[in-house]
Scaffold this motif. Structure first.
Motif, short mmCIF file in Angstrom:
data_model
loop_
_atom_site.label_atom_id
_atom_site.label_comp_id
_atom_site.label_asym_id
_atom_site.label_seq_id
_atom_site.Cartn_x
_atom_site.Cartn_y
_atom_site.Cartn_z
N ARG A 98 1.05 85.15 -23.56
CA ARG A 98 0.44 86.43 -23.17
C ARG A 98 1.42 87.26 -22.34
O ARG A 98 1.44 88.49 -22.46
CB ARG A 98 -0.84 86.16 -22.37
N VAL A 99 2.21 86.62 -21.49
CA VAL A 99 3.23 87.35 -20.71
C VAL A 99 4.25 87.95 -21.65
O VAL A 99 4.68 89.11 -21.48
CB VAL A 99 3.91 86.40 -19.70
N ASP A 100 4.68 87.19 -22.65
CA ASP A 100 5.64 87.69 -23.63
C ASP A 100 5.07 88.89 -24.38
O ASP A 100 5.76 89.89 -24.61
CB ASP A 100 5.99 86.56 -24.60
N THR A 123 -6.95 81.34 -29.18
CA THR A 123 -7.74 80.98 -28.01
C THR A 123 -7.14 79.74 -27.34
O THR A 123 -6.28 79.05 -27.91
CB THR A 123 -9.19 80.68 -28.40
N PHE A 124 -7.64 79.48 -26.14
CA PHE A 124 -7.18 78.27 -25.43
C PHE A 124 -7.49 77.02 -26.23
O PHE A 124 -6.66 76.12 -26.34
CB PHE A 124 -7.88 78.20 -24.06
N ARG A 125 -8.67 76.98 -26.82
CA ARG A 125 -9.03 75.82 -27.62
C ARG A 125 -8.12 75.66 -28.82
O ARG A 125 -7.75 74.54 -29.19
CB ARG A 125 -10.49 75.94 -28.06
N ASP A 126 -7.71 76.77 -29.43
CA ASP A 126 -6.79 76.72 -30.57
C ASP A 126 -5.44 76.12 -30.14
O ASP A 126 -4.86 75.31 -30.87
CB ASP A 126 -6.56 78.11 -31.14
N VAL A 127 -4.95 76.56 -28.99
CA VAL A 127 -3.67 76.04 -28.50
C VAL A 127 -3.77 74.54 -28.26
O VAL A 127 -2.86 73.77 -28.63
CB VAL A 127 -3.25 76.77 -27.21
N TYR A 128 -4.87 74.13 -27.65
CA TYR A 128 -5.06 72.70 -27.41
C TYR A 128 -5.08 71.91 -28.71
O TYR A 128 -4.48 70.84 -28.81
CB TYR A 128 -6.35 72.47 -26.62
N GLU A 129 -5.78 72.43 -29.72
CA GLU A 129 -5.86 71.74 -31.01
C GLU A 129 -4.48 71.62 -31.65
O GLU A 129 -4.17 70.60 -32.29
CB GLU A 129 -6.81 72.50 -31.94
N ILE A 130 -3.64 72.65 -31.48
CA ILE A 130 -2.27 72.58 -32.03
C ILE A 130 -1.49 71.47 -31.35
O ILE A 130 -0.79 70.68 -32.00
CB ILE A 130 -1.57 73.94 -31.86
N GLN A 135 -2.38 67.45 -21.18
CA GLN A 135 -2.42 68.30 -22.37
C GLN A 135 -3.25 69.56 -22.15
O GLN A 135 -2.92 70.63 -22.66
CB GLN A 135 -2.97 67.50 -23.56
N LEU A 136 -4.32 69.45 -21.37
CA LEU A 136 -5.12 70.63 -21.05
C LEU A 136 -4.31 71.65 -20.26
O LEU A 136 -4.33 72.85 -20.55
CB LEU A 136 -6.36 70.21 -20.25
N VAL A 137 -3.57 71.18 -19.26
CA VAL A 137 -2.78 72.08 -18.42
C VAL A 137 -1.63 72.68 -19.22
O VAL A 137 -1.33 73.87 -19.10
CB VAL A 137 -2.26 71.34 -17.17
N VAL A 138 -0.98 71.87 -20.05
CA VAL A 138 0.12 72.37 -20.88
C VAL A 138 -0.38 73.46 -21.82
O VAL A 138 0.28 74.48 -22.02
CB VAL A 138 0.77 71.22 -21.66
N ALA A 139 -1.56 73.25 -22.42
CA ALA A 139 -2.13 74.26 -23.32
C ALA A 139 -2.38 75.57 -22.58
O ALA A 139 -2.10 76.66 -23.09
CB ALA A 139 -3.43 73.74 -23.93
N LEU A 140 -2.91 75.46 -21.36
CA LEU A 140 -3.18 76.67 -20.57
C LEU A 140 -1.89 77.41 -20.22
O LEU A 140 -1.81 78.63 -20.34
CB LEU A 140 -3.93 76.28 -19.30
N LEU A 141 -0.86 76.66 -19.81
CA LEU A 141 0.41 77.29 -19.44
C LEU A 141 1.09 77.93 -20.65
O LEU A 141 1.63 79.03 -20.57
CB LEU A 141 1.33 76.26 -18.80
N TRP A 142 1.05 77.24 -21.79
CA TRP A 142 1.68 77.80 -22.99
C TRP A 142 0.99 79.10 -23.40
O TRP A 142 1.65 80.09 -23.72
CB TRP A 142 1.62 76.77 -24.12
N ALA A 147 7.95 84.13 -31.74
CA ALA A 147 7.68 82.73 -32.06
C ALA A 147 8.02 81.87 -30.85
O ALA A 147 8.97 82.15 -30.12
CB ALA A 147 8.50 82.28 -33.27
N SER A 148 7.22 80.85 -30.63
CA SER A 148 7.48 79.97 -29.49
C SER A 148 7.27 78.53 -29.90
O SER A 148 6.46 78.23 -30.79
CB SER A 148 6.58 80.32 -28.30
N PHE A 149 8.01 77.65 -29.26
CA PHE A 149 7.95 76.22 -29.56
C PHE A 149 7.67 75.43 -28.29
O PHE A 149 8.10 75.83 -27.21
CB PHE A 149 9.28 75.74 -30.17
N LEU A 150 6.97 74.34 -28.43
CA LEU A 150 6.70 73.46 -27.30
C LEU A 150 6.85 72.02 -27.77
O LEU A 150 6.35 71.64 -28.83
CB LEU A 150 5.30 73.69 -26.75
N VAL A 151 7.57 71.22 -26.99
CA VAL A 151 7.82 69.82 -27.34
C VAL A 151 7.16 68.93 -26.31
O VAL A 151 7.36 69.10 -25.10
CB VAL A 151 9.33 69.53 -27.41
N GLN A 152 6.36 67.98 -26.78
CA GLN A 152 5.69 67.02 -25.91
C GLN A 152 6.32 65.64 -26.09
O GLN A 152 6.65 65.23 -27.20
CB GLN A 152 4.20 66.90 -26.26
N LEU A 153 6.47 64.92 -24.98
CA LEU A 153 6.86 63.52 -25.05
C LEU A 153 5.61 62.68 -25.29
O LEU A 153 4.59 62.86 -24.62
CB LEU A 153 7.53 63.09 -23.75
#
Length: 314
Positions: A225-227, A278-285, A213-220, A236-242
């Motif tokens: 930022r690239v976009d 922030t990275f922490r915000d993405v992780y919390e999501i 989850q830490l790595v996925v948050a960083l990549l997302w 808008a962007s979506f991410l699905v986790q198993l």
């Protein structure tokens, strides 16, 4: 699709039996317990025909040492690993497709690799690991009266069939002509620890953040930022986790229960939200969406049919 997996082993003792014949023999005995894996999936009827038609077992030989493959590191082409698999990950769901395929590749040093493709239609990674542990203990002569790895096909008692139409979403059967390339990014232990320090000091975080989850948050966050850099404003962007549910929803469920027991946790960032997040915000999501998926599944199980409808479970 098929779930691919490759396991690597160093050379066995010189007085060991022929490893390929030994693995084939113990695999056959293991399938007597995991008998659905030796059957065929009937897509029209949405069932597994346990006809004992067997699994696909292939032998291969590599003209290099195992240490060479494992030592390539960043220089290893991920696509080259497909040579250790017995089939394409998309070769699944037709009546003639094996539910389980195995390829044993031997190396010049005596080491070997076991490549497997298992239909995700009937097995998640928890069930696959249970099968591997059973096969491994049987190969080592350790599987006697220990029933921890003997399969139990009981998930249908908790999730009875509801008669809903099957989602016919399948990937291409062959990768021939596919031009996309696989990339591998390596995160060292210190980098993971640094990421964890950014989120784990909050007393409201009940569980130790997982590496995935830490790595996925960083990549997302990086993709957003690239976009933004390319378009001036992130879309808008979506991410699905198993989400594996075996140890989260039904605590009384035995670890050797076979089948699929997982959920999808969807997360969303609104247009422009990636500029300030922030990275922490993405992780919390991401963490919050997983927690919601577990809560919804737990509630659905308690409330029965009404719970299924309320939370959209199929």
């Amino acid at each position: 699709m098929n779930t691919p997996l490759i396991l690597y082993y160093s050379a066995p003792p010189k007085d060991h039996l022929n490893i390929c014949d030994h693995l084939e023999d113990t695999l056959s005995k293991t399938l007597s317990e995991f008998y659905p894996l030796a059957g065929r999936y009937i897509r029209k009827s949405s069932l597994v025909d346990c006809n004992n038609q067997g699994v696909q077992y292939i032998l291969g030989k590599a003209n290099v040492r195992l240490s060479y493959i494992l030592g390539l590191g960043r220089e290893l082409d991920p696509n080259a690993l497909n040579g250790f698999l017995p089939c394409e990950v998309g070769e699944v769901d037709e009546v003639h497709d094996p539910i389980l395929s195995v390829k044993v590749t031997t190396f010049e040093c005596g080491g070997f690799a076991i490549g497997m493709c298992v239909s995700h239609k009937i097995s998640d990674m928890g069930a696959i690991c249970n099968f591997i542990n059973n096969w491994a203990n049987r190969s080592n002569g350790k599987l006697k009266h220990d029933q921890n790895y003997s399969p139990i096909f009981n998930l249908a008692t908790n999730f009875p069939q509801r008669g809903l139409p099957e989602l016919d979403v399948r990937m291409p059967r062959s990768s021939v002509g596919v031009t996309s390339k696989a990339r591998r990014f390596v995160f060292k232990g210190k980098a993971i620890s640094a990421l964890r320090e950014n989120v784990s000091f909050d007393e409201n975080v009940p569980r130790r953040p997982s590496k995935v989850q830490l790595v996925v948050a960083l990549l997302w966050k990086a993709f957003v930022r690239v976009d933004q850099a390319n378009n001036g404003l992130s879309k808008a962007s979506f991410l699905v986790q198993l989400v594996a549910l075996r140890d989260k929803v039904l605590h009384e469920l035995p670890s050797n229960s076979c089948g699929n027991f997982l959920a999808l946790a969807a997360s969303r960032l609104k247009p422009g939200e990636g500029e300030t997040i922030t990275f922490r915000d993405v992780y919390e999501i991401l963490r919050g969406s997983v927690s919601k998926a577990v809560r919804d599944c737990t509630t659905a199980l308690k409330d029965g049919e009404e719970g299924y409808e309320k939370h959209g479970f199929t």
